[in-house]
Write a protein that holds these residues in place. Structure first.
Motif, short mmCIF file in Angstrom:
data_model
loop_
_atom_site.label_atom_id
_atom_site.label_comp_id
_atom_site.label_asym_id
_atom_site.label_seq_id
_atom_site.Cartn_x
_atom_site.Cartn_y
_atom_site.Cartn_z
N GLY A 104 0.84 -1.18 0.00
CA GLY A 104 0.00 0.00 0.00
C GLY A 104 0.88 1.23 0.00
O GLY A 104 2.09 1.13 0.15
N PRO A 105 0.31 2.42 -0.13
CA PRO A 105 1.13 3.63 -0.24
C PRO A 105 1.93 3.95 1.01
O PRO A 105 2.95 4.62 0.94
CB PRO A 105 0.10 4.72 -0.55
N ALA A 106 1.47 3.47 2.19
CA ALA A 106 2.14 3.85 3.44
C ALA A 106 3.19 2.85 3.88
O ALA A 106 4.24 3.24 4.39
CB ALA A 106 1.10 4.03 4.54
N GLY A 107 2.93 1.56 3.72
CA GLY A 107 3.80 0.53 4.28
C GLY A 107 4.96 0.16 3.38
O GLY A 107 4.82 0.11 2.16
N LEU A 108 6.11 -0.13 3.99
CA LEU A 108 7.31 -0.55 3.25
C LEU A 108 7.60 -2.02 3.42
O LEU A 108 8.61 -2.52 2.89
CB LEU A 108 8.52 0.27 3.70
N HIS A 109 6.76 -2.75 4.16
CA HIS A 109 7.09 -4.13 4.50
C HIS A 109 7.16 -5.01 3.25
O HIS A 109 8.01 -5.90 3.15
CB HIS A 109 6.08 -4.70 5.50
N ALA A 110 6.25 -4.80 2.28
CA ALA A 110 6.29 -5.62 1.07
C ALA A 110 7.52 -5.27 0.23
O ALA A 110 8.20 -6.15 -0.29
CB ALA A 110 5.02 -5.42 0.25
N ALA A 111 7.82 -3.99 0.13
CA ALA A 111 9.00 -3.57 -0.63
C ALA A 111 10.28 -4.09 0.01
O ALA A 111 11.28 -4.34 -0.69
CB ALA A 111 9.04 -2.05 -0.75
N ALA A 112 10.28 -4.25 1.33
CA ALA A 112 11.47 -4.74 2.02
C ALA A 112 11.81 -6.16 1.62
O ALA A 112 12.97 -6.58 1.74
CB ALA A 112 11.27 -4.66 3.53
#
Length: 401
Positions: free
Chosen positions: A369-377
């Motif tokens: 989602g636009p706020a979380g970085l957990h998936a991108a990590a």
């Protein structure tokens, strides 16, 4: 350090492209790469120029090798054998070298200068030693590297436009080059806006930690720039105005204050300063409020959405290509790969999603989602999916810092 005002291509206070609809992602990304020019060249010690881009060609000032040198361990011999051994030469500096007469030899190490009169170097494995003499057969190769046979004086070591790597720097030093002319790395100031943002410690109710400084630092470094300052700015237009005025760097990156809310002052402040808008919104999700503007004095302003993942998307879309151009780096195509998985597409906009990438194909990581970085990590890259994308069709990949 301020970029030349000649970078601008439009009248101050104008918009470079229509803002009636969001700029398509490919157009915005390309414009960010092409709108600027490389910063001027400067003389830099080659051993300190790592990561910078050559503004001028490097030419050798001494030959490589700098002298006739032995290519093998063995014996430097003169004429026909057997040869009388007269001494030993190891690699190192010599004021004078003994000359060899026909029938003489000196034991020699690889890299040592060969004496005048040397016919060939006889390798140890092809020689027989006894009673102060050495014998053997000189075969096809003479095992001598002649002065300048690898690189002559004035020959090109590396062309303009090359990034100075450790290998390139070592080759330049070997060729007698002490200083090179490189494009000045673009200097960047990051302004992290938001009353809710704290730089360290445990966030209290309504607070969040600054997640932009590390990301912008990494992207700036990868693009050939230098982040010289990261400052927290409250949601106050006067404070932000002063920060914009005092930032003496080529590029100012502002996280947050990028939309149209009560705490979003950046666009108004830039318009009041007669900034030229080159990008003012991009047709992508997340990250659509991103923008690129140019102040009348030639400084660039990149606006990143305040949501961390959206801000990361914007930094890869606008900031990285802008900095690469300012640093003089040549354009490089984005890798592409077939993308598998599911994504919520948006009409007339690109959907940007984190993916794992094997080098041949990529798979969407769900839950971003636009706020979380957990998936991108957990990702290797971000895939830019056009509105017409279907599973297993190729898409561009933005490599993550």
């Amino acid at each position: 350090m301020v970029a030349s005002p000649e970078h601008g291509r439009h009248e101050p206070g104008t918009t470079a492209r229509s803002t009636d609809r969001m700029m398509p992602w490919p157009q915005a990304n390309t414009l960010a790469r092409e709108i600027a020019r490389p910063l001027p060249g400067r003389t830099t010690p080659v051993v300190q120029a790592g990561g910078q881009v050559l503004a001028e060609t490097i030419a050798g000032v001494r030959p490589v090798p700098a002298f006739d040198t032995a290519a093998m361990d063995g014996f430097a011999v003169s004429g026909g054998g057997p040869w009388t051994i007269t001494g030993l030469l190891l690699a190192g500096g010599y004021d004078t070298l003994p000359s060899l007469s026909s029938g003489e030899a000196v034991e020699i190490a690889t890299g040592a200068p060969v004496p005048p009169g040397t016919t060939a170097v006889l390798p140890y494995e092809e020689s027989t030693v006894g009673a102060g003499t050495v014998s053997g057969v000189i075969r096809g190769r003479i095992h001598i590297r002649r002065t300048g046979e690898t690189l002559a004086v004035g020959a090109q070591v590396a062309p303009a436009g090359r990034i100075v790597t450790a290998t390139l720097a070592a080759a330049a030093v070997q060729a007698g080059v002490d200083d090179v002319v490189t494009h000045r790395p673009p200097a960047v100031t990051l302004l992290v806006t938001g009353d809710e943002v704290i730089s360290d410690g445990t966030p209290g109710p309504g607070q969040v930690r600054d997640s932009f400084t590390g990301l912008v630092t990494a992207i700036t470094t990868r693009a050939g720039g230098v982040l010289t300052a990261s400052r927290h700015q409250p949601d106050d237009p006067a404070t932000l105005a002063e920060a914009l005025t005092s930032a003496g760097t080529d590029v100012i990156v502002v996280s947050g204050s990028s939309s149209a809310g009560a705490a979003d002052h950046l666009h108004t402040l830039l318009t009041e300063r007669s900034a030229t808008w080159h990008v003012r919104g991009v047709a992508c999700r997340p990250g659509h409020p991103q923008a690129l503007a140019e102040l009348p004095d030639g400084r660039w302003v990149v606006s990143l959405p305040g949501n961390p993942f959206a801000g990361l998307v914007a930094a890869l879309t606008l900031l990285e290509p802008l900095l690469e151009t300012l640093a003089g780096r040549p354009p490089k195509p984005y890798p592409t790969a077939p993308i598998t998985g599911t994504a919520k597409l948006t009409p007339d906009a690109a959907r940007i999603v984190p993916v794992t990438w094997t080098g041949e194909s990529a798979s969407i990581i769900p839950g971003s989602g636009p706020a979380g970085l957990h998936a991108a990590a957990s990702a290797d890259a971000l895939a830019v999916l056009p509105a017409t994308w279907t599973p297993s069709t190729p898409a561009h990949l933005l490599l993550l810092p």
